[in-house]
Write a protein that holds these residues in place. Structure first.
Motif, PDB file in Angstrom:
ATOM      1  N   ILE A   8       0.838  -1.209   0.000  1.00 62.42           N
ATOM      2  CA  ILE A   8       0.000   0.000   0.000  1.00 62.42           C
ATOM      3  C   ILE A   8       0.869   1.254   0.000  1.00 62.42           C
ATOM      4  N   LEU A   9       1.903   1.264   0.828  1.00 66.08           N
ATOM      5  CA  LEU A   9       2.801   2.416   0.880  1.00 66.08           C
ATOM      6  C   LEU A   9       3.531   2.605  -0.448  1.00 66.08           C
ATOM      7  N   LYS A  10       3.940   1.493  -1.068  1.00 70.96           N
ATOM      8  CA  LYS A  10       4.629   1.580  -2.364  1.00 70.96           C
ATOM      9  C   LYS A  10       3.712   2.163  -3.423  1.00 70.96           C
ATOM     10  N   VAL A  11       2.481   1.670  -3.508  1.00 71.52           N
ATOM     11  CA  VAL A  11       1.540   2.169  -4.517  1.00 71.52           C
ATOM     12  C   VAL A  11       1.227   3.639  -4.259  1.00 71.52           C
ATOM     13  N   LEU A  12       1.087   4.009  -2.988  1.00 69.64           N
ATOM     14  CA  LEU A  12       0.855   5.416  -2.657  1.00 69.64           C
ATOM     15  C   LEU A  12       2.035   6.279  -3.102  1.00 69.64           C
ATOM     16  N   SER A  13       3.244   5.784  -2.891  1.00 69.54           N
ATOM     17  CA  SER A  13       4.429   6.554  -3.306  1.00 69.54           C
ATOM     18  C   SER A  13       4.449   6.725  -4.823  1.00 69.54           C
ATOM     19  N   VAL A  14       4.084   5.679  -5.551  1.00 68.63           N
ATOM     20  CA  VAL A  14       4.040   5.762  -7.008  1.00 68.63           C
ATOM     21  C   VAL A  14       3.015   6.808  -7.447  1.00 68.63           C
ATOM     22  N   ALA A  15       1.834   6.773  -6.813  1.00 70.99           N
ATOM     23  CA  ALA A  15       0.783   7.743  -7.158  1.00 70.99           C
ATOM     24  C   ALA A  15       1.235   9.164  -6.870  1.00 70.99           C
ATOM     25  N   VAL A  16       1.915   9.352  -5.741  1.00 70.41           N
ATOM     26  CA  VAL A  16       2.392  10.689  -5.368  1.00 70.41           C
ATOM     27  C   VAL A  16       3.444  11.173  -6.360  1.00 70.41           C
ATOM     28  N   PHE A  17       4.350  10.294  -6.776  1.00 66.39           N
ATOM     29  CA  PHE A  17       5.385  10.698  -7.734  1.00 66.39           C
ATOM     30  C   PHE A  17       4.779  11.032  -9.104  1.00 66.39           C
ATOM     31  N   VAL A  18       3.746  10.289  -9.514  1.00 68.18           N
ATOM     32  CA  VAL A  18       3.071  10.623 -10.775  1.00 68.18           C
ATOM     33  C   VAL A  18       2.395  11.985 -10.654  1.00 68.18           C
ATOM     34  N   GLY A  19       1.787  12.252  -9.492  1.00 69.67           N
ATOM     35  CA  GLY A  19       1.199  13.568  -9.258  1.00 69.67           C
ATOM     36  C   GLY A  19       2.235  14.669  -9.311  1.00 69.67           C
ATOM     37  N   MET A  20       3.398  14.413  -8.723  1.00 70.16           N
ATOM     38  CA  MET A  20       4.491  15.388  -8.772  1.00 70.16           C
ATOM     39  C   MET A  20       4.930  15.646 -10.216  1.00 70.16           C
ATOM     40  N   ALA A  21       5.110  14.556 -10.982  1.00 65.47           N
ATOM     41  CA  ALA A  21       5.526  14.699 -12.377  1.00 65.47           C
ATOM     42  C   ALA A  21       4.482  15.469 -13.183  1.00 65.47           C
ATOM     43  N   SER A  22       3.216  15.260 -12.871  1.00 65.40           N
ATOM     44  CA  SER A  22       2.146  15.974 -13.576  1.00 65.40           C
ATOM     45  C   SER A  22       2.223  17.471 -13.310  1.00 65.40           C
ATOM     46  N   LEU A  23       2.496  17.848 -12.063  1.00 71.34           N
ATOM     47  CA  LEU A  23       2.636  19.264 -11.732  1.00 71.34           C
ATOM     48  C   LEU A  23       3.863  19.875 -12.416  1.00 71.34           C
ATOM     49  N   ILE A  24       4.950  19.125 -12.432  1.00 72.83           N
ATOM     50  CA  ILE A  24       6.158  19.594 -13.112  1.00 72.83           C
ATOM     51  C   ILE A  24       5.886  19.785 -14.599  1.00 72.83           C
ATOM     52  N   LYS A  25       5.170  18.848 -15.200  1.00 70.08           N
ATOM     53  CA  LYS A  25       4.831  18.956 -16.623  1.00 70.08           C
ATOM     54  C   LYS A  25       3.932  20.161 -16.882  1.00 70.08           C
ATOM     55  N   ALA A  26       2.995  20.412 -15.968  1.00 70.82           N
ATOM     56  CA  ALA A  26       2.051  21.517 -16.151  1.00 70.82           C
ATOM     57  C   ALA A  26       2.745  22.876 -16.130  1.00 70.82           C
ATOM     58  N   THR A  27       3.930  22.944 -15.519  1.00 68.06           N
ATOM     59  CA  THR A  27       4.657  24.218 -15.437  1.00 68.06           C
ATOM     60  C   THR A  27       5.767  24.323 -16.482  1.00 68.06           C
ATOM     61  N   ALA A  28       5.878  23.311 -17.346  1.00 68.82           N
ATOM     62  CA  ALA A  28       7.030  23.241 -18.255  1.00 68.82           C
ATOM     63  C   ALA A  28       7.071  24.392 -19.252  1.00 68.82           C
ATOM     64  N   ASP A  29       5.927  24.911 -19.656  1.00 70.10           N
ATOM     65  CA  ASP A  29       5.921  25.987 -20.649  1.00 70.10           C
ATOM     66  C   ASP A  29       6.396  27.320 -20.080  1.00 70.10           C
ATOM     67  N   GLU A  30       6.392  27.450 -18.754  1.00 70.08           N
ATOM     68  CA  GLU A  30       6.733  28.727 -18.131  1.00 70.08           C
ATOM     69  C   GLU A  30       8.070  28.710 -17.391  1.00 70.08           C
ATOM     70  N   ILE A  31       8.426  27.555 -16.821  1.00 67.19           N
ATOM     71  CA  ILE A  31       9.556  27.498 -15.894  1.00 67.19           C
ATOM     72  C   ILE A  31      10.674  26.635 -16.470  1.00 67.19           C
ATOM     73  N   PRO A  32      11.925  27.107 -16.460  1.00 65.58           N
ATOM     74  CA  PRO A  32      13.057  26.307 -16.944  1.00 65.58           C
ATOM     75  C   PRO A  32      13.256  25.059 -16.094  1.00 65.58           C
ATOM     76  N   PRO A  33      13.835  23.998 -16.675  1.00 68.10           N
ATOM     77  CA  PRO A  33      14.029  22.745 -15.934  1.00 68.10           C
ATOM     78  C   PRO A  33      14.814  22.916 -14.639  1.00 68.10           C
ATOM     79  N   GLY A  34      15.890  23.718 -14.666  1.00 64.86           N
ATOM     80  CA  GLY A  34      16.705  23.901 -13.462  1.00 64.86           C
ATOM     81  C   GLY A  34      15.920  24.523 -12.326  1.00 64.86           C
ATOM     82  N   GLU A  35      15.064  25.457 -12.644  1.00 64.07           N
ATOM     83  CA  GLU A  35      14.245  26.089 -11.616  1.00 64.07           C
ATOM     84  C   GLU A  35      13.230  25.106 -11.059  1.00 64.07           C
TER      85      GLU A  35
END
Length: 307
Positions: A8-35
């Motif tokens: 359960i903890l592993k699956v939750l961690s996977v879901a959280v990381f996908v959520g994180m990646a989604s937020l990072i992707k959503a900001t890609a047009d405005e924010i440089p990768p390093g930032e």
């Protein structure tokens, strides 16, 4: 040991990381990768500190006898994160996820090259199978320059994400060296701190002041990154790696869902076929390591003098 809790903890961690990646992707047009790397790393630190305090590892758990080892791990890990985040702005989320599965396969190769680990025929076969899957995923992107309907951006994205997977595999080699003498708490904490510092090197390449909504997404991505690391680390307290590791591939299902419903990304059959090969190869390696571990345990018991 509580395998159900660990899963359960592993699956939750996977879901959280996908959520994180989604937020990072959503900001890609405005924010440089390093930032984006800076926000992901810096705002993960408070979450990790709270976790260390809660588990009473804030003091002794952060002691280190190998500070340079943590720095080198951070250098390659930060590079992996930076390339991965850049790729999220160039390719669909499921495709980035699938190519990222090359990292554990490449770790097998690098562990043999740099750590002297033995690699037998079965692991060589599974690595080749997985890398064939990666090539299948990459093939439409690598021929993009010759296709009038596709642009150089897709080819660049494919190479950027693959480069990130290479650095991620190298990072795991450094982690394998560190775990012999360093605590998990120290490895997790110093990586986030050092990654935040190293990301500042990219300041001259056009950092921007994020809009309020974008800033919220970046900060939340950092919090989710820290939470995902805590959940992932905690999951291995309750079950063996061979039980938990295969659930890493549930990220593909989540990425497909988020990509389709949030970013309007429709996966191709070529991408799905390649991802299936890479996933199968990863699971075969985990399965093989599990049985080898059982065999080694039986051999140790047979050699133990019976009283």
């Amino acid at each position: 040991m509580n395998p159900v809790r660990g899963i359960i903890l592993k699956v939750l961690s996977v879901a959280v990381f996908v959520g994180m990646a989604s937020l990072i992707k959503a900001t890609a047009d405005e924010i440089p990768p390093g930032e984006r790397v800076f926000f992901r790393s810096a705002f993960a630190v408070p979450v990790i500190l709270v976790w260390l305090a809660f588990t009473r590892k804030l003091g002794g758990g952060l002691r280190t006898s190998n500070p340079m080892g943590h720095i080198w791990r951070a250098v390659v890990g930060t590079a992996a994160m930076g390339f991965g985040f850049a790729g999220l702005g160039l390719l669909p989320l499921p495709e980035v996820t699938a190519i990222g599965y090359a990292a554990p396969l490449l770790t097998v190769v690098f562990a043999a090259m740099f750590l002297g680990e033995e690699v037998r025929a079965f692991r060589i076969f599974t690595v080749m199978l997985g890398l064939a899957g990666v090539l299948i995923i990459l093939s439409p992107r690598l021929t993009a320059l010759a296709d009038e309907q596709a642009g150089a951006t897709e080819a660049l994205g494919a190479m950027v994400v693959l480069t990130g997977a290479v650095f991620a595999a190298l990072a795991q080699v450094f982690v394998r060296r560190l775990v012999h003498k360093e605590t998990t708490s120290a490895i997790v904490f110093y990586f986030s701190v050092n990654a935040a510092i190293l990301s500042l090197v990219t300041l001259p390449w056009g950092w921007v002041m994020p809009a309020p909504g974008t800033a919220v997404m970046l900060v939340l991505a950092g919090f989710l990154g820290g939470l995902g690391q805590v959940l992932l680390t905690s999951s291995y307290r309750y079950a063996d790696t061979s039980v938990i590791a295969p659930f890493e591939y549930s990220s593909m299902l989540l990425a497909l869902g988020v990509g389709y419903f949030v970013f309007d990304e429709v996966p191709t059959l070529v991408m799905l076929g390649g991802a299936a090969l890479v996933t199968a190869a990863g699971i075969l390696i985990i399965w093989r390591e599990h049985w080898l571990g059982l065999e080694r345990a039986r051999q140790r018991r047979s050699m133990t003098p019976q009283g």
